[in-house]
Design an enzyme around this catalytic site. Structure first.
Site, PDB file in Angstrom:
ATOM      1  NE  ARG A 235       0.853  -4.493   2.036  1.00 44.03           N
ATOM      2  CZ  ARG A 235       0.565  -3.439   2.784  1.00 44.03           C
ATOM      3  NH1 ARG A 235       0.950  -2.235   2.391  1.00 44.03           N
ATOM      4  NH2 ARG A 235      -0.097  -3.586   3.918  1.00 44.03           N
ATOM      5  CD  GLU A 264       7.943  -3.224   2.467  1.00 51.03           C
ATOM      6  OE1 GLU A 264       7.358  -3.201   3.576  1.00 51.03           O
ATOM      7  OE2 GLU A 264       7.565  -2.564   1.497  1.00 51.03           O
ATOM      8  CG  HIS A 283       5.833   0.126   3.430  1.00 54.43           C
ATOM      9  ND1 HIS A 283       5.577  -1.175   3.078  1.00 54.43           N
ATOM     10  CD2 HIS A 283       4.611   0.740   3.430  1.00 54.43           C
ATOM     11  CE1 HIS A 283       4.278  -1.343   2.891  1.00 54.43           C
ATOM     12  NE2 HIS A 283       3.676  -0.190   3.101  1.00 54.43           N
TER      13      HIS A 283
END
Length: 315
Positions: A235, A264, A283
């Site tokens: 994360r 994000e 990601h």
């Protein structure tokens, strides 16, 4: 208003779900929120369809969304990271929160190693130089991982896979995990400070909590072995991004491989885009052909388990 079939609704915060997962959900009407739904989009769909379950692929689920979904029984994460769900709000409303634990472990571990190797061997940089007509054989030296130390923050399903690959590369493997009840052969549990000081490569594999947010900051990055490599497939909130940018620019870290970011999608422009020793991906560590199916099936199974439990308790 309910859909015409009057089946209970499962809302998916994305535009798609694996066919194998949809096959498990035939007793529901599955409603898709679209590719990158906003909070307002999800609230509107909850108010319209009153879902009994939300499968979370993109975005966050907060109290406002929960209150718009008056029939909501379960919030099921398409993956393992439930920090995007307000768990306190869910608990206060009696809504179950579930994760598809381990469904993407192989995919994330492989991507962590893709980033480790890209950093150690300067793969993107050498590729770019070759395309510009350069031949850097006489000046470039890569990092050899054999005999070096790999430090893992987190030793769950993903961390254990990364550890096994590190051992296969001939690395010494250290790990920090206060919840680990046992360790794989060849992995030594140490304190965080020991791990930072001894590791040539540090890879993050822990969930984001209120306690560990920005655990990597100016102070902790200064404790790293100079010239170490940092990889984050967990994360983004685990890292103070400004401090990491400084550590990369100043040579405290040789490279960073980053698959997750504090905000994000990553903001544009972003300082990392101008840092040549940062390797970035959007990601996607857990997004593989097999993980897409496994996460969908895991999320669907969690929906079924909670809804069936509710039905039994109501009978």
């Amino acid at each position: 208003m309910q859909t015409a079939s009057h089946k209970p609704v499962v809302l998916v915060t994305a535009a798609d779900l694996a066919p194998q997962a949809l096959d498990m959900l035939t007793q529901f009407d599955v409603v898709f929120a679209g590719k990158q739904p906003t909070e307002d989009d999800i609230v509107a769909l909850c108010a319209e369809h009153k879902p009994v379950a939300i499968i979370v692929r993109y975005g966050k689920v907060n109290a406002r969304i929960m209150d718009a979904a008056e029939n909501l029984q379960v919030i099921s994460k398409h993956g393992s990271g439930i920090d995007v769900i307000d768990q306190a709000a869910a608990a206060a409303r009696g809504i179950a929160v579930r994760a598809a634990v381990g469904a993407n472990a192989a995919a994330v571990a492989e991507h962590a190693w893709a980033l480790i190797l890209a950093c150690a061997k300067s793969v993107p940089q050498l590729d770019a130089r070759m395309r510009q007509g350069h031949w850097d054989k006489s000046t470039h030296k890569s990092v050899e991982l054999d005999g070096r130390t790999l430090g893992l923050v987190g030793l769950g399903a993903i961390g254990r896979r990364v550890a096994a690959i590190g051992a296969a590369f001939g690395m010494n493997v250290l790990a920090f995990d206060p919840y680990a009840k046992e360790t794989p052969a060849g992995v030594k549990l140490v304190s965080l400070d020991e791990l930072y000081a001894a590791s040539d490569v540090v890879s993050l594999h822990c969930p984001l909590t209120a306690e560990n947010r920005q655990m990597l900051n100016r102070d902790t990055l200064a404790r790293f072995k100079r010239g170490a490599i940092l990889v984050n497939t967990a994360r983004g909130g685990l890292i103070d991004e400004a401090a990491l940018a400084e550590a990369l620019a100043g040579g405290q870290l040789r490279f960073a491989g980053l698959d997750s970011f504090d905000v994000e999608p990553m903001t544009h422009p972003h300082p990392f885009q101008q840092i040549p020793n940062a390797i970035l991906s959007p990601h996607i560590g857990g997004v593989s052909d097999a993980a897409y199916v496994n996460m969908g099936k895991g999320a669907a199974a969690n929906v079924l388990a909670v809804v069936e439990e509710h039905a039994r308790n109501a009978a």
